[in-house]
Motif scaffolding. Structure first.
Motif, PDB file in Angstrom:
ATOM      1  N   LEU A 324      17.388  40.784 -71.172  1.00 31.82           N
ATOM      2  CA  LEU A 324      18.732  40.322 -70.810  1.00 31.82           C
ATOM      3  C   LEU A 324      18.659  39.070 -69.948  1.00 31.82           C
ATOM      4  O   LEU A 324      17.941  39.044 -68.946  1.00 31.82           O
ATOM      5  N   ASP A 325      19.413  38.048 -70.339  1.00 28.56           N
ATOM      6  CA  ASP A 325      19.472  36.834 -69.525  1.00 28.56           C
ATOM      7  C   ASP A 325      20.546  36.950 -68.456  1.00 28.56           C
ATOM      8  O   ASP A 325      20.521  36.235 -67.463  1.00 28.56           O
ATOM      9  N   SER A 326      21.490  37.869 -68.675  1.00 38.09           N
ATOM     10  CA  SER A 326      22.619  37.977 -67.760  1.00 38.09           C
ATOM     11  C   SER A 326      22.217  38.716 -66.466  1.00 38.09           C
ATOM     12  O   SER A 326      21.901  39.911 -66.493  1.00 38.09           O
ATOM     13  N   GLU A 327      22.211  37.990 -65.342  1.00 37.06           N
ATOM     14  CA  GLU A 327      21.888  38.593 -64.036  1.00 37.06           C
ATOM     15  C   GLU A 327      22.863  39.724 -63.738  1.00 37.06           C
ATOM     16  O   GLU A 327      22.496  40.778 -63.203  1.00 37.06           O
ATOM     17  N   CYS A 328      24.118  39.496 -64.120  1.00 34.38           N
ATOM     18  CA  CYS A 328      25.160  40.476 -63.853  1.00 34.38           C
ATOM     19  C   CYS A 328      24.862  41.797 -64.566  1.00 34.38           C
ATOM     20  O   CYS A 328      24.951  42.882 -63.990  1.00 34.38           O
ATOM     21  N   LYS A 343      14.371  51.719 -66.868  1.00 30.02           N
ATOM     22  CA  LYS A 343      13.295  51.016 -66.153  1.00 30.02           C
ATOM     23  C   LYS A 343      13.523  49.531 -66.392  1.00 30.02           C
ATOM     24  O   LYS A 343      13.911  49.139 -67.500  1.00 30.02           O
ATOM     25  N   ILE A 344      13.309  48.711 -65.366  1.00 24.08           N
ATOM     26  CA  ILE A 344      13.494  47.269 -65.552  1.00 24.08           C
ATOM     27  C   ILE A 344      12.187  46.557 -65.194  1.00 24.08           C
ATOM     28  O   ILE A 344      11.642  46.760 -64.103  1.00 24.08           O
ATOM     29  N   VAL A 345      11.659  45.784 -66.142  1.00 21.29           N
ATOM     30  CA  VAL A 345      10.453  44.999 -65.882  1.00 21.29           C
ATOM     31  C   VAL A 345      10.809  43.544 -66.182  1.00 21.29           C
ATOM     32  O   VAL A 345      11.045  43.183 -67.338  1.00 21.29           O
ATOM     33  N   GLY A 346      10.874  42.710 -65.131  1.00 26.21           N
ATOM     34  CA  GLY A 346      11.345  41.325 -65.314  1.00 26.21           C
ATOM     35  C   GLY A 346      12.779  41.359 -65.821  1.00 26.21           C
ATOM     36  O   GLY A 346      13.653  41.955 -65.193  1.00 26.21           O
ATOM     37  N   LYS A 347      12.972  40.782 -67.010  1.00 26.41           N
ATOM     38  CA  LYS A 347      14.330  40.774 -67.571  1.00 26.41           C
ATOM     39  C   LYS A 347      14.500  41.842 -68.649  1.00 26.41           C
ATOM     40  O   LYS A 347      15.511  41.885 -69.336  1.00 26.41           O
ATOM     41  N   ARG A 348      13.445  42.652 -68.850  1.00 23.88           N
ATOM     42  CA  ARG A 348      13.492  43.650 -69.932  1.00 23.88           C
ATOM     43  C   ARG A 348      13.949  45.010 -69.400  1.00 23.88           C
ATOM     44  O   ARG A 348      13.439  45.487 -68.380  1.00 23.88           O
ATOM     45  N   ILE A 370      30.558  45.159 -70.286  1.00 26.04           N
ATOM     46  CA  ILE A 370      30.551  43.846 -70.968  1.00 26.04           C
ATOM     47  C   ILE A 370      31.986  43.450 -71.354  1.00 26.04           C
ATOM     48  O   ILE A 370      32.398  42.303 -71.201  1.00 26.04           O
ATOM     49  N   GLU A 371      32.748  44.427 -71.838  1.00 23.50           N
ATOM     50  CA  GLU A 371      34.116  44.160 -72.281  1.00 23.50           C
ATOM     51  C   GLU A 371      34.968  43.595 -71.141  1.00 23.50           C
ATOM     52  O   GLU A 371      35.746  42.664 -71.315  1.00 23.50           O
ATOM     53  N   ASN A 372      34.771  44.168 -69.947  1.00 24.43           N
ATOM     54  CA  ASN A 372      35.684  43.840 -68.850  1.00 24.43           C
ATOM     55  C   ASN A 372      35.151  42.824 -67.850  1.00 24.43           C
ATOM     56  O   ASN A 372      35.880  42.367 -66.976  1.00 24.43           O
ATOM     57  N   CYS A 373      33.861  42.505 -67.941  1.00 25.68           N
ATOM     58  CA  CYS A 373      33.270  41.647 -66.903  1.00 25.68           C
ATOM     59  C   CYS A 373      33.459  40.163 -67.241  1.00 25.68           C
ATOM     60  O   CYS A 373      32.975  39.690 -68.272  1.00 25.68           O
ATOM     61  N   PRO A 374      34.129  39.391 -66.391  1.00 26.77           N
ATOM     62  CA  PRO A 374      34.330  37.975 -66.686  1.00 26.77           C
ATOM     63  C   PRO A 374      33.016  37.181 -66.632  1.00 26.77           C
ATOM     64  O   PRO A 374      32.870  36.173 -67.313  1.00 26.77           O
ATOM     65  N   VAL A 375      32.038  37.657 -65.870  1.00 23.11           N
ATOM     66  CA  VAL A 375      30.775  36.911 -65.736  1.00 23.11           C
ATOM     67  C   VAL A 375      29.921  37.111 -66.990  1.00 23.11           C
ATOM     68  O   VAL A 375      29.423  36.148 -67.583  1.00 23.11           O
ATOM     69  N   CYS A 376      29.750  38.386 -67.432  1.00 22.73           N
ATOM     70  CA  CYS A 376      28.906  38.664 -68.612  1.00 22.73           C
ATOM     71  C   CYS A 376      29.432  37.928 -69.828  1.00 22.73           C
ATOM     72  O   CYS A 376      28.661  37.454 -70.657  1.00 22.73           O
ATOM     73  N   LYS A 377      30.743  37.851 -69.944  1.00 22.28           N
ATOM     74  CA  LYS A 377      31.349  37.195 -71.108  1.00 22.28           C
ATOM     75  C   LYS A 377      30.878  35.760 -71.248  1.00 22.28           C
ATOM     76  O   LYS A 377      30.713  35.236 -72.331  1.00 22.28           O
TER      77      LYS A 377
END
Ligand code: SF4
Length: 379
Positions: A324-328, A343-348, A370-377
């Motif tokens: 995921l590239d989205s920090e949010c 589990k999160i390793v780096g961005k995976r 994702i549907e409701n977040c203005p940042v992820c969009k």
């Protein structure tokens, strides 16, 4: 349609008998139904051969493809291999059900390049099979696996089901032990989920049958996973286990969101921009093909938001997880990391075994975010 289709799904819409838990589109087999189907799909194959494609994988599913008579099976396979273009190293799968195959049909499959057989076994306990309304016995399933091996196939998958009414952890583990004692390279395990329009749902509702307790269902998945991995069948997706090199490439293409073409009534397709499907009804489907035309019914267009949603819920099904590239969105998943669900390793991001048990709940939460977040969009 600009994208190249890299996988082909062929839907055979009939079965010899309806299983008591089945809510898929399928009609009862008859010679007439088989004739209507083959005439129409041969036309559809010709029309679709004009679409941009180079298939890495072909999957003939259903329904019960093996209920076709040998001549019809041969016509279908011959038409596929003469009209479509295949990449080298093609994975060519077909679904069969026990008690619907013989040596002649297996030879036809092998002669036309089928190299992967997926067998709908569901259970090796006769009482469970009859509760599910399956046509075959445990012995018939074992005999069919023997026939498939004798016919020269090495890439063999079987489907098994857990959470069947009255099933115990012990009887589930016995089915897994039987499966791994046979020469198979892949196992798919599915939790029985009952849709309202099924006979088994009615039995459940009227109190005739009851499901195993929730704690046993959890145990079935966790012990099943551990057992299969101890036998060298490694989990690569929530429901799928394979010996090294025998992972199903067709399904991997779905999860990686590669474009695929579906032919046959109700078959779904994805061209990279839209998801669409054929008419679900055999008669409607054949009526359109009589005029040598295709009818693709659009489900939805895959815009940036839909694309991110699909990437998340398809990627998280696999043990490779999703990058995921989205920090949010990464921050959204960090909350679940504290509960040992991901589990999160780096961005995976990956689901843990515990997370896989409640994957649907996690997917719903992620999709709502994702549907409701203005940042992820925007990311
Ligand atoms: S064989 Fe498969 S598709 Fe056919 S009725 Fe049974 S579960 Fe449904």
């Amino acid at each position: 349609m600009s994208s190249y289709f890299s996988s082909l799904y062929v839907h055979v819409p009939f079965c010899m008998k309806k299983c008591r838990y089945c809510s898929f589109y399928s009609v009862k087999w008859s010679e007439e139904v088989e004739q209507v189907f083959i005439k129409s799909i041969l036309r559809e194959i010709k029309l679709c051969s004009e679409l941009p494609h180079l298939f890495e994988t072909v999957y003939v599913g259903g329904g019960t493809p093996s209920s076709m008579r040998p001549k019809t099976l041969e016509m279908l396979l011959k038409s596929l291999v003469t009209n479509f273009r295949f990449a080298s190293g093609l994975e060519f799968s077909i679904e069969i059900n026990p008690a619907t195959v013989n040596l002649e049909k297996m030879n036809i499959m092998r002669d036309f390049g089928v190299n992967r057989i997926s067998i709908g076994v569901q259970s090796f306990k006769d009482e469970e099979l009859s509760l599910l309304g399956r046509m075959h016995s445990s012995k018939a399933a074992i005999d069919t696996i023997g026939l498939v091996i004798r016919s020269g196939f090495e890439n063999i998958s079987i489907d098994l089901m857990y959470a069947i009414p009255f099933q115990t952890v012990e009887s589930w583990m016995n089915s897994l032990k039987m499966a791994t004692s046979l020469k198979i390279s892949h196992v798919s395990i599915y939790e029985l989920t009952l849709e309202e329009n099924t006979l088994l749902f009615k039995d459940l509702y009227s109190g005739k049958v009851s499901l195993p307790p929730e704690k046993d269902i959890v145990q079935m998945y966790l012990s099943g996973t551990e057992f299969l991995e101890s036998k060298g069948l490694i989990k690569y997706e929530i429901s799928n286990f394979a010996k090294k090199g025998f992972e199903c490439r067709h399904n991997n293409n779905y999860w990686q969101r590669k474009p695929y073409l579906g032919i046959g009534p109700s078959a779904h397709s994805f061209n990279g921009k839209e998801r669409f499907h054929n008419p679900s009804d055999l008669l409607k489907y054949s009526a359109i093909l009589k005029y040598n035309s295709l009818m693709h019914i659009i489900d939805y267009r895959v815009d940036a938001k839909e694309s991110l949603k699909e990437k998340v819920f398809l990627g998280l099904r696999t043990t490779d997880g999703v990058v995921l590239d989205s920090e949010c969105l990464l921050n959204f998943f960090r909350v679940f990391e504290e509960e040992n669900l991901v589990k999160i390793v780096g961005k995976r991001v990956f689901l843990t075994d515990k997370g896989m048990m409640i994957s649907n709940e996690l997917f719903v939460e992620a999709l709502l975010h994702i549907e409701n977040c203005p940042v992820c969009k925007q990311e």
